[in-house]
Design a protein around this motif. Structure first.
Motif, PDB file in Angstrom:
ATOM      1  N   GLY A 368       0.820  -1.205   0.000  1.00 28.15           N
ATOM      2  CA  GLY A 368       0.000   0.000   0.000  1.00 28.15           C
ATOM      3  C   GLY A 368       0.853   1.254   0.000  1.00 28.15           C
ATOM      4  N   LEU A 369       0.253   2.358  -0.401  1.00 33.73           N
ATOM      5  CA  LEU A 369       0.964   3.637  -0.439  1.00 33.73           C
ATOM      6  C   LEU A 369       0.706   4.404   0.852  1.00 33.73           C
ATOM      7  N   ASP A 370       1.772   4.982   1.390  1.00 38.01           N
ATOM      8  CA  ASP A 370       1.647   5.675   2.671  1.00 38.01           C
ATOM      9  C   ASP A 370       1.681   7.186   2.536  1.00 38.01           C
ATOM     10  N   ARG A 371       1.547   7.673   1.293  1.00 41.01           N
ATOM     11  CA  ARG A 371       1.422   9.127   1.114  1.00 41.01           C
ATOM     12  C   ARG A 371       0.645   9.397  -0.175  1.00 41.01           C
ATOM     13  N   ASP A 372       0.377  10.658  -0.430  1.00 40.96           N
ATOM     14  CA  ASP A 372      -0.396  11.073  -1.596  1.00 40.96           C
ATOM     15  C   ASP A 372       0.249  10.509  -2.871  1.00 40.96           C
ATOM     16  N   PRO A 373      -0.501   9.743  -3.678  1.00 40.68           N
ATOM     17  CA  PRO A 373       0.091   9.171  -4.899  1.00 40.68           C
ATOM     18  C   PRO A 373       0.683  10.212  -5.831  1.00 40.68           C
ATOM     19  N   ALA A 374       0.125  11.410  -5.842  1.00 45.05           N
ATOM     20  CA  ALA A 374       0.616  12.449  -6.754  1.00 45.05           C
ATOM     21  C   ALA A 374       2.016  12.912  -6.403  1.00 45.05           C
ATOM     22  N   THR A 375       2.479  12.638  -5.189  1.00 45.09           N
ATOM     23  CA  THR A 375       3.799  13.116  -4.761  1.00 45.09           C
ATOM     24  C   THR A 375       4.924  12.146  -5.112  1.00 45.09           C
ATOM     25  N   TYR A 376       4.585  10.978  -5.643  1.00 44.96           N
ATOM     26  CA  TYR A 376       5.628  10.025  -6.004  1.00 44.96           C
ATOM     27  C   TYR A 376       6.310  10.465  -7.305  1.00 44.96           C
ATOM     28  N   PRO A 377       7.586  10.121  -7.492  1.00 44.63           N
ATOM     29  CA  PRO A 377       8.253  10.407  -8.771  1.00 44.63           C
ATOM     30  C   PRO A 377       7.517   9.736  -9.924  1.00 44.63           C
ATOM     31  N   ASP A 378       7.718  10.246 -11.128  1.00 46.42           N
ATOM     32  CA  ASP A 378       6.994   9.740 -12.287  1.00 46.42           C
ATOM     33  C   ASP A 378       7.130   8.233 -12.451  1.00 46.42           C
ATOM     34  N   ASP A 379       8.318   7.701 -12.193  1.00 45.90           N
ATOM     35  CA  ASP A 379       8.546   6.271 -12.427  1.00 45.90           C
ATOM     36  C   ASP A 379       8.019   5.395 -11.287  1.00 45.90           C
ATOM     37  N   GLU A 380       7.536   6.013 -10.207  1.00 52.62           N
ATOM     38  CA  GLU A 380       6.994   5.255  -9.080  1.00 52.62           C
ATOM     39  C   GLU A 380       5.509   5.539  -8.846  1.00 52.62           C
ATOM     40  N   ARG A 381       5.011   6.569  -9.481  1.00 51.44           N
ATOM     41  CA  ARG A 381       3.624   6.972  -9.255  1.00 51.44           C
ATOM     42  C   ARG A 381       2.664   5.941  -9.856  1.00 51.44           C
ATOM     43  N   PRO A 382       1.626   5.549  -9.128  1.00 48.14           N
ATOM     44  CA  PRO A 382       0.653   4.619  -9.706  1.00 48.14           C
ATOM     45  C   PRO A 382      -0.092   5.267 -10.863  1.00 48.14           C
ATOM     46  N   ARG A 383      -0.628   4.436 -11.732  1.00 46.75           N
ATOM     47  CA  ARG A 383      -1.295   4.975 -12.915  1.00 46.75           C
ATOM     48  C   ARG A 383      -2.628   5.611 -12.549  1.00 46.75           C
ATOM     49  N   ARG A 384      -3.022   6.570 -13.371  1.00 46.30           N
ATOM     50  CA  ARG A 384      -4.326   7.192 -13.207  1.00 46.30           C
ATOM     51  C   ARG A 384      -5.415   6.233 -13.681  1.00 46.30           C
ATOM     52  N   LEU A 385      -6.548   6.300 -13.045  1.00 54.33           N
ATOM     53  CA  LEU A 385      -7.721   5.587 -13.527  1.00 54.33           C
ATOM     54  C   LEU A 385      -8.252   6.302 -14.773  1.00 54.33           C
ATOM     55  N   PRO A 386      -9.169   5.680 -15.528  1.00 52.33           N
ATOM     56  CA  PRO A 386      -9.608   6.257 -16.807  1.00 52.33           C
ATOM     57  C   PRO A 386      -9.890   7.756 -16.731  1.00 52.33           C
ATOM     58  N   LEU A 387      -9.343   8.465 -17.703  1.00 52.73           N
ATOM     59  CA  LEU A 387      -9.456   9.923 -17.720  1.00 52.73           C
ATOM     60  C   LEU A 387     -10.710  10.414 -18.423  1.00 52.73           C
ATOM     61  N   THR A 388     -11.379   9.516 -19.154  1.00 50.00           N
ATOM     62  CA  THR A 388     -12.607   9.895 -19.860  1.00 50.00           C
ATOM     63  C   THR A 388     -13.668   8.837 -19.608  1.00 50.00           C
ATOM     64  N   LEU A 389     -14.919   9.205 -19.834  1.00 46.21           N
ATOM     65  CA  LEU A 389     -16.007   8.252 -19.691  1.00 46.21           C
ATOM     66  C   LEU A 389     -15.846   7.109 -20.679  1.00 46.21           C
ATOM     67  N   GLU A 390     -15.476   7.388 -21.912  1.00 43.31           N
ATOM     68  CA  GLU A 390     -15.332   6.324 -22.898  1.00 43.31           C
ATOM     69  C   GLU A 390     -14.244   5.340 -22.503  1.00 43.31           C
ATOM     70  N   ASP A 391     -13.145   5.823 -21.942  1.00 39.85           N
ATOM     71  CA  ASP A 391     -12.094   4.910 -21.481  1.00 39.85           C
ATOM     72  C   ASP A 391     -12.626   3.994 -20.382  1.00 39.85           C
ATOM     73  N   ALA A 395     -13.159  -0.103 -20.675  1.00 45.05           N
ATOM     74  CA  ALA A 395     -12.585  -1.029 -19.698  1.00 45.05           C
ATOM     75  C   ALA A 395     -13.648  -1.979 -19.164  1.00 45.05           C
ATOM     76  N   LEU A 396     -14.833  -1.472 -18.906  1.00 48.54           N
ATOM     77  CA  LEU A 396     -15.934  -2.337 -18.491  1.00 48.54           C
ATOM     78  C   LEU A 396     -16.266  -3.345 -19.580  1.00 48.54           C
ATOM     79  N   GLU A 397     -16.323  -2.872 -20.811  1.00 52.81           N
ATOM     80  CA  GLU A 397     -16.664  -3.749 -21.931  1.00 52.81           C
ATOM     81  C   GLU A 397     -15.672  -4.907 -22.061  1.00 52.81           C
ATOM     82  N   ARG A 398     -14.402  -4.656 -21.735  1.00 53.94           N
ATOM     83  CA  ARG A 398     -13.357  -5.682 -21.859  1.00 53.94           C
ATOM     84  C   ARG A 398     -13.277  -6.610 -20.648  1.00 53.94           C
TER      85      ARG A 398
END
Length: 441
Positions: A368-391, A395-398
């Motif tokens: 688990g992450l023990d601080r705000d995900p946005a504060t992690y370096p780019d190569d360690e930051r978790p990915r964003r969840l879908p940025l658009t409704l279609e995305d 994902a649901l469709e798949r």
């Protein structure tokens, strides 16, 4: 007196004058049929007619199409579930009951969202789990005309002054929720102006989803009585933090609790990992409106990142160990991504399906992450969840896990409805999208 007559007689003797029975459609909108007292017995015996095309009704009330629903042809029966019937106020004149959708031969239909949740609940019981869900619902209180509303309070965030201003409304709301059998665990002003949160008690999955719908109806009813307007839309004022519909879930397994002093138990870690694995598709179910992605941004405590963490409100999944005085019973996992535009029955069914799949596969939960995900370096930051409704919808469709659990007859019309909304409303400005949805929920 028959078994069917007994609860009806009790309702009539309590003072019932009108019964509202409802479903939640694929646009997340509550659609209702109402019968007077004299027709309740017939409605409970025969059901109430409803076209299957309601599965294709959209947020703007347009009717889209899907190969799995035969347009205006056919008829279902809405069967009020008197096991969940509740008064909408202390006067016991207007009652509400959720409805199951059946054929005219009173057989289950595959487009019934409430039945989809019932199937996942039975799956959990068969796995030896005692699952509890609890909904936290955020809404915005307005004054004035619906065409030009003003927020009901102007802060400060979480402030006692906002609570005092809404004191009469709050007292009557708590009384009405008590009368409805859904006593609030908390009621308080939230971060945004006019925003209020009500936390509902944990219950079995189907009962928890029913409670969420009942509580929303009670909120609207009490607000109206006080000359106020309430909105559960994901965003009610452009530029303000939006409204969430957070699901807290926990489950004991053969008597082993969900968590304790050392964090989640082994089966809890597998359940959480299952939800984590399906977060993209779950976003399509739990946050499926044309303003949901606008709410789900870093800094809004709306679960923008695909990760989990203990008491981490910026993670999509927040593990809550609870106070030392209430462990292990209070341990749970909060799903931050949901908002009130989702169908509570589908949201709960999808979460259960993902969690149960994690248990069956003995999924491994990453650290688990023990601080705000946005504060992690780019190569360690978790990915964003879908940025658009279609995305999110893609994902649901798949998702084989969610499609298998909900069924094609629910998923395909759901996708058709939400894609219609994206096409008809998605190109508007944020202000116009907010305006279009403000009084839908």
């Amino acid at each position: 007196m028959s078994v069917t007559d007994s609860p009806v007689d009790a309702l009539l003797e309590s003072g019932l004058r009108m019964l509202i029975t409802s479903i939640v459609d694929n646009a997340g909108i509550t659609r209702a049929k109402t019968v007077p007292a004299a027709r309740v017995r017939t409605a409970v015996r025969d059901g109430i007619g409803l076209s299957p095309v309601f599965a294709l009704m959209c947020a703007d009330d347009a009717i889209t199409s899907s190969p799995l629903v035969n347009g205006p042809v056919g008829d279902n029966r809405l069967m009020p579930d008197l096991g969940a019937v509740a008064p909408l106020g202390p006067d016991h004149t207007v009652f509400w009951a959720p409805a199951d959708q059946l054929t005219q031969d009173h057989e289950p239909v595959d487009i019934c969202q409430r039945a989809a949740l019932r199937r996942q609940e039975a799956r959990a019981v068969a796995a030896g789990l005692d699952v509890k869900l609890g909904f936290e619902l955020e809404f915005t209180v307005f004054t004035g005309d619906p065409g030009d509303p003003a927020v009901g309070t102007i802060g400060p965030a979480y402030g006692v002054l906002a609570m005092v201003k809404l004191e009469d409304f709050a007292v009557d709301l708590l009384e009405a929720l008590d009368a409805a059998g859904v006593p609030a665990e908390q009621l308080h002003p939230e971060y945004a102006q006019g925003q209020v949160e009500v936390a509902l008690p944990p219950a079995t999955p189907l009962a928890a989803a029913d409670q969420s719908q009942l509580a929303r109806l009670v909120v609207h009813r009490v607000a109206r009585a006080h000359g106020l307007l309430a909105s559960f839309a994901p965003i009610t004022v452009a530029g303000f933090v939006g409204n969430g519909a957070h699901i807290h879930f926990s489950a004991s397994l053969d008597g082993v609790p969900f968590g304790g002093d050392d964090g989640p138990s082994e089966h809890a870690r597998q359940l959480i990992a299952g939800v984590l694995d399906e977060l993209d598709g779950l976003t399509g179910v739990l946050a499926p409106s044309v303003v949901s992605a606008d709410r789900r941004v870093p800094g809004n405590w709306a679960g923008a990142f695909a990760c989990w963490g203990e008491e981490n409100r910026e993670a999509a999944l927040r593990y809550v160990p609870g106070s030392v005085t209430s462990r292990p019973d209070s341990a749970n996992c909060e799903i931050k991504i949901g908002d009130p535009s989702g169908n509570a029955y589908l949201s709960a069914a999808a979460v259960l399906a993902a969690a149960l799949t994690g248990l069956e596969r003995k999924a491994v939960l990453p650290p688990g992450l023990d601080r705000d995900p946005a504060t992690y370096p780019d190569d360690e930051r978790p990915r964003r969840l879908p940025l658009t409704l279609e995305d999110a919808l893609s994902a649901l469709e798949r998702s084989a896990v969610l499609r298998d659990a909900l069924g094609d007859a629910i998923v395909d019309p759901f996708l058709a409805v939400r894609r219609h909304d994206a096409e008809s409303l998605g190109g508007l400005s944020l202000e116009d999208r907010v305006r279009a949805l403000r009084w839908r929920y």
